[in-house]
Design a protein around this motif. Structure first.
Motif, PDB file in Angstrom:
ATOM      1  N   ARG A 198    -101.296-122.294  29.691  1.00  0.00           N
ATOM      2  CA  ARG A 198     -99.637-123.072  29.736  1.00  0.00           C
ATOM      3  C   ARG A 198     -99.027-121.089  28.869  1.00  0.00           C
ATOM      4  NH1 ARG A 198     -98.601-128.891  27.973  1.00  0.00           N
ATOM      5  NH2 ARG A 198     -95.997-127.995  28.404  1.00  0.00           N
ATOM      6  N   LEU A 199    -100.079-120.822  28.072  1.00  0.00           N
ATOM      7  CA  LEU A 199     -99.423-119.920  26.988  1.00  0.00           C
ATOM      8  C   LEU A 199     -99.473-118.829  27.530  1.00  0.00           C
ATOM      9  CD1 LEU A 199     -98.241-119.809  24.409  1.00  0.00           C
ATOM     10  CD2 LEU A 199    -100.195-119.366  23.472  1.00  0.00           C
ATOM     11  N   PHE A 200     -98.939-117.702  27.855  1.00  0.00           N
ATOM     12  CA  PHE A 200     -99.291-116.845  28.183  1.00  0.00           C
ATOM     13  C   PHE A 200     -98.688-115.718  27.990  1.00  0.00           C
ATOM     14  CE2 PHE A 200     -96.794-118.937  31.417  1.00  0.00           C
ATOM     15  CZ  PHE A 200     -97.505-119.588  32.245  1.00  0.00           C
TER      16      PHE A 200
ATOM     17  N   GLN B 231    -100.199-114.513  24.424  1.00  0.00           N
ATOM     18  CA  GLN B 231    -100.344-114.405  23.435  1.00  0.00           C
ATOM     19  C   GLN B 231    -101.807-114.065  23.085  1.00  0.00           C
ATOM     20  OE1 GLN B 231     -98.692-113.597  21.718  1.00  0.00           O
ATOM     21  NE2 GLN B 231     -95.582-114.392  22.802  1.00  0.00           N
TER      22      GLN B 231
ATOM     23  N   TRP C 245     -91.247-112.487  17.346  1.00  0.00           N
ATOM     24  CA  TRP C 245     -90.091-112.161  17.681  1.00  0.00           C
ATOM     25  C   TRP C 245     -89.266-113.337  18.555  1.00  0.00           C
ATOM     26  CZ3 TRP C 245     -87.165-108.198  16.553  1.00  0.00           C
ATOM     27  CH2 TRP C 245     -86.280-107.444  17.345  1.00  0.00           C
ATOM     28  N   ALA C 246     -88.562-113.200  19.074  1.00  0.00           N
ATOM     29  CA  ALA C 246     -87.492-115.105  19.276  1.00  0.00           C
ATOM     30  C   ALA C 246     -88.655-115.220  21.151  1.00  0.00           C
ATOM     31  CB  ALA C 246     -86.240-114.452  19.607  1.00  0.00           C
ATOM     32  N   GLY C 247     -87.809-115.966  21.566  1.00  0.00           N
ATOM     33  CA  GLY C 247     -88.722-116.546  22.636  1.00  0.00           C
ATOM     34  C   GLY C 247     -89.904-116.306  23.363  1.00  0.00           C
TER      35      GLY C 247
ATOM     36  N   GLY D 130     -93.162-117.858  22.165  1.00  0.00           N
ATOM     37  CA  GLY D 130     -93.485-119.291  22.428  1.00  0.00           C
ATOM     38  C   GLY D 130     -94.247-119.743  21.436  1.00  0.00           C
ATOM     39  N   LYS D 131     -93.560-119.797  19.888  1.00  0.00           N
ATOM     40  CA  LYS D 131     -93.808-120.482  18.510  1.00  0.00           C
ATOM     41  C   LYS D 131     -93.472-121.833  18.858  1.00  0.00           C
ATOM     42  CE  LYS D 131     -91.101-117.403  16.634  1.00  0.00           C
ATOM     43  NZ  LYS D 131     -90.575-116.626  17.196  1.00  0.00           N
ATOM     44  N   ASN D 132     -92.678-122.269  19.258  1.00  0.00           N
ATOM     45  CA  ASN D 132     -92.031-123.475  19.250  1.00  0.00           C
ATOM     46  C   ASN D 132     -92.712-123.943  20.104  1.00  0.00           C
ATOM     47  OD1 ASN D 132     -89.911-124.521  17.557  1.00  0.00           O
ATOM     48  ND2 ASN D 132     -89.142-122.555  17.845  1.00  0.00           N
ATOM     49  N   PHE D 133     -93.067-123.103  21.299  1.00  0.00           N
ATOM     50  CA  PHE D 133     -93.953-123.707  22.561  1.00  0.00           C
ATOM     51  C   PHE D 133     -95.708-123.926  22.305  1.00  0.00           C
ATOM     52  CE2 PHE D 133     -95.799-122.731  27.263  1.00  0.00           C
ATOM     53  CZ  PHE D 133     -95.395-123.984  27.868  1.00  0.00           C
TER      54      PHE D 133
ATOM     55  N   ASP E 206     -89.151-125.102  11.627  1.00  0.00           N
ATOM     56  CA  ASP E 206     -88.437-123.587  11.667  1.00  0.00           C
ATOM     57  C   ASP E 206     -87.739-122.778  11.315  1.00  0.00           C
ATOM     58  OD1 ASP E 206     -88.281-121.680  14.622  1.00  0.00           O
ATOM     59  OD2 ASP E 206     -87.326-123.207  15.488  1.00  0.00           O
TER      60      ASP E 206
ATOM     61  N   LEU F 210     -93.082-109.579  25.069  1.00  0.00           N
ATOM     62  CA  LEU F 210     -93.616-110.029  25.950  1.00  0.00           C
ATOM     63  C   LEU F 210     -92.869-108.951  26.999  1.00  0.00           C
ATOM     64  CD1 LEU F 210     -93.116-114.384  26.018  1.00  0.00           C
ATOM     65  CD2 LEU F 210     -95.234-113.311  25.652  1.00  0.00           C
TER      66      LEU F 210
ATOM     67  N   CYS G  11     -93.488-116.968  33.456  1.00  0.00           N
ATOM     68  CA  CYS G  11     -92.963-117.992  32.649  1.00  0.00           C
ATOM     69  C   CYS G  11     -92.070-118.469  33.900  1.00  0.00           C
ATOM     70  CB  CYS G  11     -92.113-117.897  31.643  1.00  0.00           C
ATOM     71  SG  CYS G  11     -93.078-117.094  30.371  1.00  0.00           S
TER      72      CYS G  11
ATOM     73  N   CYS H 216     -89.658-115.173  26.818  1.00  0.00           N
ATOM     74  CA  CYS H 216     -89.202-116.080  27.617  1.00  0.00           C
ATOM     75  C   CYS H 216     -87.882-117.202  27.700  1.00  0.00           C
ATOM     76  CB  CYS H 216     -90.462-116.605  27.965  1.00  0.00           C
ATOM     77  SG  CYS H 216     -91.620-115.543  29.353  1.00  0.00           S
TER      78      CYS H 216
ATOM     79  N   GLN I  62     -85.156-120.332  31.663  1.00  0.00           N
ATOM     80  CA  GLN I  62     -84.518-121.678  32.124  1.00  0.00           C
ATOM     81  C   GLN I  62     -82.775-121.518  32.294  1.00  0.00           C
ATOM     82  OE1 GLN I  62     -85.926-125.259  30.237  1.00  0.00           O
ATOM     83  NE2 GLN I  62     -88.012-124.740  29.716  1.00  0.00           N
TER      84      GLN I  62
END
Ligand SMILES: Nc1ncnc2c1ncn2[C@@H]1O[C@H](COP(=O)(O)OP(=O)(O)OP(=O)(O)O)[C@@H](O)[C@H]1O
Length: 325
Positions: free
Chosen positions: A52-54, A56, A87-89, A91-94, A154, A256, A264, A303, A307
């Motif tokens: 699931r994590l691309f 990284q 950087w933003a988006g 995957g840190k939260n993910f 966060d 990314l 994603c 990413c 959505q």
């Protein structure tokens, strides 16, 4: 009530009370219970991250190494403490969510997983004293109830150093603090601090024709130790957490590329139950903006907006189908 019925009713009540007041099998079928001795399953976590994590590879390696050490240790000396940067988006939260799900399957919905956002939960700098007290009470209460609690903070770069210091006693090498042991808990800090330095290192690799997958932790550590950890202007690191070396692992997230954005989009389409349509994948990836201006290699928002962009395409497809009848 005759004496027999009365004792039957009383007996049932005692039994029901016992079954539902402790973490019995029956109670835990109906509501979430803390699995006090649950260890992180390295193989399951690796499979999730691989799937699931691309893009990284570094973050994946560091987190797996951290988890292996932590879960193989029957009596860790301190809680696990990870600091995720990038950087933003990217995957840190993910990743935090995937990790939390391994400890408490309900993930962010679990009552044993706690997510704090600096700008939402601790917005006013003149209330630091109050925040400190509330946060310490919250952590203490939750770890007493569930030693394997997970705390995710966060926007650490926007957090007042005083609030960060409130977490410090729980991260240290104490056996117990006021009768509570924090050694099975997990603390995860997320921050954009150092993201620009990580991006620069990735770009240097790209420019010199080296493979992204060959970037190693040692290529980033010197940059970050100057730019983040020893930089008194980088708000986050005014705190004594750095001085006391309480961060176990520094986890860098690379910017990314378009190929990752496409991954994603495909993952999101599959999650929504659609067949992957490569035309839409390309269209969504093309709508993202990329940096640096000249080479346009890395997605500005990682990413993060995939959505929302996919929602628009979904809407357009639906309208087209309706129009065709
Ligand atoms: N490396 C990745 N692999 C797979 N999906 C990703 C990756 N990065 C981001 N995503 C997707 O984008 C969404 C947003 O990413 P996420 O919230 O993890 O970014 P972030 O690094 O925490 O950003 P921010 O610093 O802005 O909070 C995730 O929920 C996930 O769906």
């Amino acid at each position: 009530f005759d004496p027999l019925s009365a004792s039957l009713v009383a007996g049932s009540a005692v039994m029901a009370w016992h079954l539902f007041s402790s973490d019995s099998w029956l109670k835990c079928r109906f509501q979430e219970c803390c699995e006090k001795n649950r260890t992180l399953n390295f193989t399951a976590l690796k499979a999730q991250l691989d799937d699931r994590l691309f893009g990284q590879h570094l973050a994946k390696d560091v987190v797996l190494k951290a988890v292996l050490g932590f879960s193989n240790n029957p009596s860790p000396k301190k809680p696990l403490m990870l600091s995720l940067h990038g950087w933003a988006g990217t995957g840190k939260n993910f990743l935090s969510q995937i990790l939390a799900e391994q400890v408490h399957p309900a993930g962010l919905r679990s009552k044993f997983v706690h997510l704090f956002l600096a700008t939402l939960h601790f917005p006013h700098h003149d209330q630091v004293k109050l925040y400190k007290e509330q946060l310490q009470n919250w952590i203490r209460g939750n770890v007493s109830a569930c030693p394997s609690s997970v705390f995710i903070f966060d926007e650490m770069d926007k957090m007042h150093p005083g609030v960060i210091d409130a977490i410090k006693p729980f991260l240290d090498y104490y056996e117990e603090v006021d009768g509570v042991s924090y050694r099975k808990a997990i603390f995860i800090f997320l921050s954009n601090a150092g993201g620009d330095l990580i991006n620069k290192a990735a770009l240097d690799f790209w420019t010199s024709g080296k493979r992204r997958e060959d970037i190693q932790l040692k290529d980033l550590e010197p940059l970050l130790s100057v730019g983040v950890f020893n930089n008194k202007n980088s708000g986050l690191w005014h705190s004594s957490i750095i001085d006391r070396n309480l961060i176990d692992y520094f986890v860098p997230f690379l910017p990314l590329e378009q190929r990752h954005v496409k991954m994603c989009v495909r993952a999101e389409m599959t999650a929504r139950g659609y067949a992957v349509d490569e035309e839409i994948v390309q269209a969504v990836a093309d709508e993202m903006t990329y940096f640096p201006k000249e080479q346009k290699i890395y997605s500005d928002k990682g990413c993060k907006t995939v959505q929302a962009k996919l929602d628009i395409h979904e809407d357009l497809v639906m309208r087209e189908m309706k129009a065709r009848g």
